[in-house]
Design an enzyme around this catalytic site. Structure first.
Site, PDB file in Angstrom:
ATOM      1  N   SER A  95      -9.691 -10.377 -11.292  1.00 39.34           N
ATOM      2  CA  SER A  95     -10.313  -9.292 -10.534  1.00 39.34           C
ATOM      3  C   SER A  95     -11.827  -9.463 -10.573  1.00 39.34           C
ATOM      4  CB  SER A  95      -9.935  -7.934 -11.135  1.00 39.34           C
ATOM      5  OG  SER A  95      -8.535  -7.754 -11.161  1.00 39.34           O
ATOM      6  N   ASP A 111      -5.094  -1.277 -10.924  1.00 34.71           N
ATOM      7  CA  ASP A 111      -5.386  -2.708 -10.966  1.00 34.71           C
ATOM      8  C   ASP A 111      -4.119  -3.560 -10.902  1.00 34.71           C
ATOM      9  OD1 ASP A 111      -7.182  -4.878 -11.124  1.00 34.71           O
ATOM     10  OD2 ASP A 111      -6.842  -5.082 -13.273  1.00 34.71           O
ATOM     11  N   GLN A 160     -10.133  -3.754  -3.709  1.00 34.23           N
ATOM     12  CA  GLN A 160     -10.483  -4.746  -4.723  1.00 34.23           C
ATOM     13  C   GLN A 160     -10.684  -6.118  -4.097  1.00 34.23           C
ATOM     14  OE1 GLN A 160      -7.788  -6.847  -7.819  1.00 34.23           O
ATOM     15  NE2 GLN A 160      -8.603  -5.086  -8.945  1.00 34.23           N
TER      16      GLN A 160
END
Length: 290
Positions: free
Chosen positions: A230, A206, A280
């Site tokens: 996110s 991440d 993502q």
């Protein structure tokens, strides 16, 4: 707040409250909100506890609400399916009775099958020829007029060692192509548990995805006039992983539009093998400030 590897390992060491219910601590890793990678890693550990003998091959997740870094997290695991070679688990992370994160994790027994790889790692300097992210930030911020609290946050110790191929100013990066190459490793890890290595990679995955998508706009995620978060996250584990040896995280962002960014990453080991892939979608929108 400084965070060392033992701090991160403690976060991943969940307390089992029932067969399919686990509790994890939180820590102020990047601010008052829980860092998404922390929840990814913890959810992977919770799911793995219910699938002995099988390793994850994919995770698909949604970030539903901001998490409070001062509160613990409950992880509820649903045993969706156990087949001959595959198992599927759903994990919901909750705080104060409300879901903040939802993911599906699929597990697979090791099997033989077709084997090929066309992906090639980018040609960049070796990690021993690069300096750490903290050293990069120290050089750029040496004469910058910023608050001491902000400076301390940017120079804090991290549980994972990062060595960027291209040094960039952490606050004013300038406008560049949305591409980033970073060597990383968990220095001092003494465990051979493959589940833990996968969870640590989930935590790392991440990092830097949204910030890379902001490079063409000359904006840093530290900009207080920009809201970033996110939205969803996917990881595919292709090969066994050793997070205590250098891995190369190759990130690009092919598009950002409608306040949403899209980034994808490839993770290679030192031998040039593709060990994992990441994608993502993120939120990035300007805040109206007087």
């Amino acid at each position: 707040m400084d965070t060392d590897l033992p701090d991160l390992l403690k976060l991943l060491d969940l307390t089992q409250l029932d067969d399919d219910l686990f509790e994890g601590e939180s820590r102020n890793l990047v601010g008052p909100r829980i860092f998404g990678g922390q929840v990814i890693g913890q959810a992977m550990m919770a799911a793995s506890r219910t699938v002995p003998g099988r390793l994850a091959h994919s995770l698909q997740a949604y970030f539903l609400r901001p998490g409070d870094a001062h509160d613990s997290i409950l992880f509820r695991v649903e045993r969706v399916r156990d087949g001959g070679t595959f198992s599927t688990r759903r994990v919901v992370a909750e705080q104060r009775g409300r879901p903040i994160f939802d993911c599906a994790v699929s597990f697979h027994n090791a099997e033989d099958g077709p084997d090929h790889q066309t992906a090639e790692p980018p040609v960049i300097p070796e990690p021993d020829d690069l300096i750490t992210e903290q050293e990069v930030n120290t050089r750029f911020l040496e004469n910058d007029d910023i608050s001491e609290n902000f400076r301390a946050a940017l120079l804090r110790r991290k549980p994972i060692e990062f060595r960027p191929a291209t040094p960039r100013h952490p606050v004013n990066p300038g406008k560049t192509d949305p591409v980033r190459h970073t060597w990383l490793r968990a220095t001092g890890l003494e465990s051979d548990d493959p589940t833990l290595h996968q969870a640590l990679l989930g935590y790392i995955s991440d990092h830097n995805l949204i910030s890379t998508s902001l490079f063409p706009h000359g904006v840093s995620f530290t900009n207080r006039n920009m809201q970033t978060a996110s939205l969803d996250h996917t990881i595919w584990f292709h090969r066994p992983i050793r997070i205590d040896d250098w891995l190369l995280y190759d990130i690009e962002s092919p598009i950002a539009t409608g306040a949403r960014t899209f980034s994808r990453g490839r993770i290679f080991n030192r031998q040039g093998e593709l060990v994992a892939s990441v994608s993502q979608e993120g939120l990035a929108r300007p805040l109206n400030r007087d």
